[in-house]
Scaffold this motif. Sequence first.
Motif, short mmCIF file in Angstrom:
data_model
loop_
_atom_site.label_atom_id
_atom_site.label_comp_id
_atom_site.label_asym_id
_atom_site.label_seq_id
_atom_site.Cartn_x
_atom_site.Cartn_y
_atom_site.Cartn_z
N ASP A 315 0.90 -1.24 -0.28
CA ASP A 315 -0.07 -0.06 -0.01
C ASP A 315 0.76 1.15 -0.11
OD1 ASP A 315 -1.52 2.14 0.56
OD2 ASP A 315 -3.08 0.92 1.66
N TRP A 316 0.94 2.03 -1.03
CA TRP A 316 1.79 3.19 -1.18
C TRP A 316 1.41 4.36 -0.48
CZ3 TRP A 316 1.20 -0.67 -4.85
CH2 TRP A 316 2.17 -1.42 -5.11
N GLU A 317 0.11 4.20 0.28
CA GLU A 317 -0.41 5.48 0.71
C GLU A 317 0.08 5.46 2.30
OE1 GLU A 317 -4.55 6.27 0.26
OE2 GLU A 317 -4.29 6.78 -1.91
N PHE A 318 -0.07 4.00 2.84
CA PHE A 318 -0.07 3.83 4.12
C PHE A 318 0.48 2.38 4.24
CE2 PHE A 318 -0.97 3.09 8.67
CZ PHE A 318 -0.50 4.22 9.33
N GLY A 319 1.57 2.24 4.83
CA GLY A 319 2.03 0.67 4.75
C GLY A 319 1.21 -0.28 5.55
N ARG A 320 1.11 -1.62 5.10
CA ARG A 320 0.34 -2.37 5.73
C ARG A 320 1.28 -3.44 6.69
NH1 ARG A 320 -4.32 -0.77 6.41
NH2 ARG A 320 -3.35 1.19 5.77
N GLN A 321 2.39 -3.16 6.81
CA GLN A 321 3.39 -3.88 7.57
C GLN A 321 3.16 -3.46 8.98
OE1 GLN A 321 4.34 -1.31 5.78
NE2 GLN A 321 5.55 -0.36 7.33
#
Length: 455
Positions: A315-321
Amino acid sequence: MSNPRTSLTRRKFFDLAASTAGVVATSRLGAAQGPRGANDKVRAGLIGSGSRGRSVAAQFIRNYPDIQYVANCDAYATRLEQGTEQLSGLQKDVKIEGYEDYRRVLDRKDVDVVHIASPDHWHCQMLIDAMAAGKDVYLEKPLSNTVERAVEALSAYKSSNRVVQFGTQQRSGSHFQEAAKIVQEGQLGKITHAVIQFPGNGYGTAPEAEAPVPQGLNWDLFQGPAPRRPFKPGRLRWRGWWDYGGGLITDWGVHLTDVALWYLDSQRVGPLLTSGTAQYVNFVNPERDQSPDAFSVSWQYPSFVMTFTNAVVQDWEFGRQGNYFFGPAGSLLIHRAGYEVRPAGGGGGGRGRGGAAGANAPAGQGATAVQNAPAPPPAIQPRRVPWRESDGSDSNSATVAHGRNFLDCVKSRNKPVSELEIGFYASLPCLLAVKAIREGRSFRWDDAAKKAGAV
């Protein structure tokens, strides 16, 4: 530099470590050390002059006027020289002595604390020896690469009077502390699942031939308590090798399990059951002596379950890690770039059990009434709270705050925020996961005996 290198077999290493620790313990362990003044200088020695050790030491020097690094140690002359040059450049009026053997740093009575940033397999022995020498310790994570060594270090710590700060610096990050309240105040309800996702391939090194030991590297000393192996260049990238590390599972995993156990008030308890599966998919490793590139592990705790995998949606808007916490009222995602809260429900179109259309409508009105009725306000408000370090790093402010807490505790003799027992229980699930993957078995943890038993 220290004395010329000598051949050090594994047996000789353990004999020397035992005799050295015994002599030092007799002379210094238990020596009274009261609180110091707030402005007193703390003299430090760096053990492990690789990139992490040098980076953190540099941050400490730049931010704390009350610390001086006076010693530097590494088994590889190139890294030793790099570290000594860097730290000397930051402390114009301080002389830094370089050593190949960390025990020479411990011999110095003018060294108050040691900062251990060596490969993981050395952490416990260095820690045990440092505490026996009367030193306080800032220890980079993880605690070890084996359960057995970690237990030995915990036992030594509990019988000492040393201040030990474990390097899980996210505990000192302001937005991590802010997000902890969301879980601990019950805003999500009772948490059922702690889910950890973090990308990475296990840090593996492709097959390569044996090679001559590079000039300036004491390969025997580098291996220390690990099994003796022929030198291969890839072994200096040690994190993925079972002999020296635990791959992504222990390297990043300990940061993440630490957050989960902190938020869920389970930071002094081990997992009841640990299971793990892994596979070498795109990484060729016929010897199975390195961490695989695909894994999924799970832990059962007394009141929740926790899982960890290295598969993450981009997710380039807000990381999912990062760390996910799931409760009946919603979920939280927290990582170094911020946190995100989502209330439960909110659509998705599913018709799982309890989710059929119209299930909550008054009798006879069906789905139409539900669709026309105003939606009740969510119990928690959805929100995304980004975090950005002012210097562009991912966690420097947390590292600086973590080090400040350590130095303050060295002076006050209070326990730091990540004291070693907390570090042990953050490392334990990851070490048990590695054990489960390597042996192909699940393990139960006996916390009273501090032993793992195969299921």
